[in-house]
Design an enzyme around this catalytic site. Structure first.
Site, PDB file in Angstrom:
ATOM      1  N   ASP A 306      46.478 -16.368  -5.074  1.00  0.00           N
ATOM      2  CA  ASP A 306      45.011 -16.234  -4.996  1.00  0.00           C
ATOM      3  C   ASP A 306      44.469 -16.718  -3.653  1.00  0.00           C
ATOM      4  O   ASP A 306      45.171 -17.364  -2.884  1.00  0.00           O
ATOM      5  CB  ASP A 306      44.398 -17.050  -6.147  1.00  0.00           C
ATOM      6  CG  ASP A 306      42.903 -16.778  -6.330  1.00  0.00           C
ATOM      7  OD1 ASP A 306      42.409 -15.741  -5.848  1.00  0.00           O
ATOM      8  OD2 ASP A 306      42.222 -17.607  -6.957  1.00  0.00           O
ATOM      9  N   GLU A 309      42.664 -13.986   1.199  1.00  0.00           N
ATOM     10  CA  GLU A 309      41.998 -13.023   2.125  1.00  0.00           C
ATOM     11  C   GLU A 309      42.073 -13.525   3.568  1.00  0.00           C
ATOM     12  O   GLU A 309      42.119 -12.686   4.448  1.00  0.00           O
ATOM     13  CB  GLU A 309      40.544 -12.825   1.687  1.00  0.00           C
ATOM     14  CG  GLU A 309      40.412 -12.080   0.377  1.00  0.00           C
ATOM     15  CD  GLU A 309      40.829 -12.916  -0.844  1.00  0.00           C
ATOM     16  OE1 GLU A 309      40.677 -14.152  -0.759  1.00  0.00           O
ATOM     17  OE2 GLU A 309      41.309 -12.354  -1.829  1.00  0.00           O
ATOM     18  N   ASP A 419      37.709 -10.566  -9.044  1.00  0.00           N
ATOM     19  CA  ASP A 419      36.651 -11.150  -9.879  1.00  0.00           C
ATOM     20  C   ASP A 419      35.594 -10.131 -10.294  1.00  0.00           C
ATOM     21  O   ASP A 419      34.459 -10.152  -9.804  1.00  0.00           O
ATOM     22  CB  ASP A 419      35.977 -12.301  -9.128  1.00  0.00           C
ATOM     23  CG  ASP A 419      36.942 -13.437  -8.852  1.00  0.00           C
ATOM     24  OD1 ASP A 419      38.047 -13.439  -9.440  1.00  0.00           O
ATOM     25  OD2 ASP A 419      36.599 -14.317  -8.046  1.00  0.00           O
TER      26      ASP A 419
END
Ligand code: MIG
Length: 670
Positions: A306, A309, A419
């Site tokens: 996770d 980015e 999300d």
């Protein structure tokens, strides 16, 4: 045919491993403008543009502007331009279809008829890129060629096709046990429980909180005996803390990203101040990957990566600057402009793209500023993990999926769709993204079922599962602070048991279709247009999908709807799976039909002369009997109907072994 064109000198992404020779001539069909760093193409009036993997809006991307810029953005709204992935592949489905892949690690803009309705304009942040232009017989063939170019998609272990229950977070052993117990008691199958950030000790990667999980290895063992895999999360940011070995080792070896002056770049994420391992440096990747051993050793066989980015809450420098500026507002009578500037000082701290200009990678000897290679970070992290698994546990497949990605990463892991929200529109978005992700090599994928943010309702949960039982990754996940959405929180337990039970009955089919797609570079999910060229109606269907060569899906995605219109490009057999275990088979003619679909039914379509195989109901993947499959056929002229299914032990890697392919033949009655 694949043609490769070079512009400037690209920073290598390794999306393509075996590159064809570069062409000397001009890129076909496009107008190339180096000064503006642009490629333009005039689209036919009705040409459809597919692709871009994970992004907002339709399967047909026309009519909006998109960006490749991996972003941590939990608002998946229609007016967004980018999500977590950068998937620079487009497929133009017009009179002469073609595919185009822009291999470029920085920010790209795809104006697909936004500025001018008929113009496709691709703009790169700098002029160092490689372009692949692909032509072929049809869309599916073009995708296959592209997939051949980028290499075989990641294949998870078989158990990863089971149902997974997740939550941010199950806080301790007992909460996990409770999830498992409730599913088992109610006879709802389950194969995995996900651990979100709170299993760690103060959000430190490769640690386990000893108070809430006092003996993690023993707990994993206990769960394995119950048929459950625990799947912990790994975050991209490593906590800055003296005495924490991951931090200390990384500093000592110089493996974190650095600022221009050579000092480590510090950004805050979950653990507070944190550093980013240099995922673009091969030594740092090997080092970070080796840390997964800490959890593998304790019996873990799956992970999700996770915040890669990478997501940034704030950087030290920007925070200090903001705090200094905020002081100046003290006691001030702020007018509108000042108030907005004041507010932005704080809101602008999170995921500020300017921060991506503040740190550097050491790409094996070449220093590169992050913003130029931004879209490779999550890819690098997942590659670090994937390569480590091949080194550390070569004998078995490990589950891995990531949030951020770039084409190339599909060889190391899947992705989840990030999300989303407990919105009906996001159920549909989930469906729409399946084919575009498949085009780009991402086969092991799915969305947070029931929605991550916001509060789910029981009907949405049911409807979403009726789609989710078909996606390779089938995980119910939701955010902290939202309504609980484990299926046992609701009333219609029988309906949930039926839906999830059906998933397990479908696994022999789903796994076979997955393996075929992975081994032949095909798409598991396709828009109708791909299989019914020339059918103008099929071409515009955005709420149905083809699955494998046999099925068509048409789920309900609107609240309070007792059914929906379904378009059949040809006569098919409608299969209605009822809660009482019966399967109603009805032949439906080509054309549009209104189909009643109660909340507890699953209705799908079997194509002519095709077969669907079904296993018996079980409580976890291990128990599925692949040998005794029930068959349902849609006979339409053929004397014999065949289906080839894939059967292996589900964890070894001899994927190509021909013995894994088993054929079933059924004679049709004349
Ligand atoms: O800032 O780990 O997309 O699945 O539950 C949020 C907490 C960080 C984002 C992931 C989500 C996960 C959450 N994470």
């Amino acid at each position: 045919m694949i043609q490769r064109f070079l512009y400037g000198s690209m920073i290598e992404t390794e999306a393509v491993l075996d590159k064809p020779k570069a062409e000397q001539g001009d890129l076909p069909r496009f107008c190339v403008d180096e000064a503006r760093r642009e490629f333009t193409y005039i689209m036919e009036e009705k040409e459809r543009i597919y692709g871009l993997g994970e992004n907002v809006r339709g399967m047909n991307k026309r009519g909006w502007i998109y960006e490749s810029r991996c972003s941590d953005d939990p608002e998946h709204l229609e007016d967004k331009t980018a999500l977590y992935g950068a998937h620079n592949f487009l497929l133009a489905d017009g009179k002469e279809p073609f595919g185009i892949f822009i291999d470029y690690p920085g920010v790209l803009t795809f104006d697909v008829g936004y500025t001018r309705r008929n113009e496709l304009r691709i703009t790169a942040a700098d002029w160092n890129l490689e372009v692949y232009f692909i032509t072929g017989e049809n869309c599916r063939d073009i995708v296959r060629q592209f997939r051949g170019l980028i290499g075989r998609s990641y294949i998870p272990p078989l158990w990863a096709f089971g149902y997974g229950q997740s939550r941010w977070s199950y806080m301790n052993e007992d909460e996990v046990r409770e999830v498992v117990r409730r599913h088992r008691e109610l006879g709802i199958p389950l194969d995995s429980v996900y651990l979100d950030i709170d299993y760690m000790e103060r959000y430190k990667d490769f640690t386990v909180n000893e108070e809430s999980f006092p003996d993690f290895a023993a707990f994993n063992q206990e769960m394995r005996e119950a048929g459950i895999h625990l799947v912990p999360i790994i975050d991209a940011g490593v906590k800055q803390e003296d005495g924490y070995p991951v931090y200390e080792e990384g500093i000592e070896k110089g493996y974190f990203c650095k600022k221009a002056d050579g000092s480590p770049f510090v950004a805050a994420v979950w653990p507070g101040k944190a550093l980013f391992p240099d995922m673009l440096n091969s030594e740092a990747r090997e080092w970070f990957g080796n840390w997964y051993q800490f959890l593998l050793d304790q019996g873990v066989e799956g992970f999700w990566n996770d915040m890669n980015e990478p997501a940034i809450f704030y950087t030290e420098d920007r925070l200090k600057d903001a705090q200094d500026k905020l002081d100046a507002y003290k006691g001030k009578n702020m007018d509108l402009n000042e108030f907005f500037a004041f507010k932005d000082l704080v809101f602008g701290l999170q995921n500020n793209v300017e921060d991506y200009k503040e740190f550097y990678h050491d790409m094996d000897g070449v220093k590169v500023r992050h913003d130029r290679v931004h879209n490779l970070f999550g890819y690098g992290m997942t590659r670090a993990a994937g390569e480590a698994f091949d080194r550390l546990v070569p004998e078995k497949r490990i589950l891995m999926f990531s949030r951020a990605s770039y084409i190339g990463m599909h060889r190391y892991g899947g992705i989840w769709q990030g999300d989303n929200k407990s919105w009906w529109s996001h159920l549909l978005l989930n469906l729409k993204m399946m084919p575009s992700l498949n085009m780009c090599g991402f086969l092991y994928t799915g969305a947070d079922l029931g929605g991550f943010g916001g509060n789910v309702t029981e009907d949405l949960m049911l409807r979403w599962l009726a789609l989710g039982i078909f996606t390779p990754l089938m995980r119910n996940h939701s955010a902290i602070g939202t309504r609980r959405q484990e299926v046992y929180q609701f009333e219609e337990i029988d309906a949930f048991r039926h839906l999830i039970g059906l998933r397990y009955r479908l696994i022999p089919y789903l796994y076979s279709e997955f393996m075929k797609a992975a081994l032949s570079g095909d798409m598991m999910f396709r828009p109708l247009a791909f299989d019914y060229p020339g059918d103008e109606r099929a071409a515009e269907v955005e709420d149905q999908l083809l699955l494998g060569n046999e099925l068509m899906l048409a789920p309900v995605y609107e609240q309070n709807a007792s059914g929906r219109y379904v378009y059949l490009p040809e006569t098919m057999k409608q299969l209605r799976f009822r809660m009482d275990g019966t399967i109603e088979e009805t032949v439906l003619e080509a054309g549009s039909h209104y189909v009643e679909i109660p909340l507890s039914d699953v209705v799908i379509y079997l194509r002519p002369n095709c077969m669907l195989v079904l296993a018996d109901e079980v409580k976890c993947v291990e128990e599925i009997d692949f040998e005794n499959l029930k068959t349902i056929c849609c006979a339409s002229g053929a004397e014999e109907i065949r289906y080839t299914y894939y059967r292996d032990n589900g964890y070894e890697k001899d994927y190509e072994n021909p013995e894994h392919m088993k054929e079933i033949r059924v004679k049709t009655k004349k």
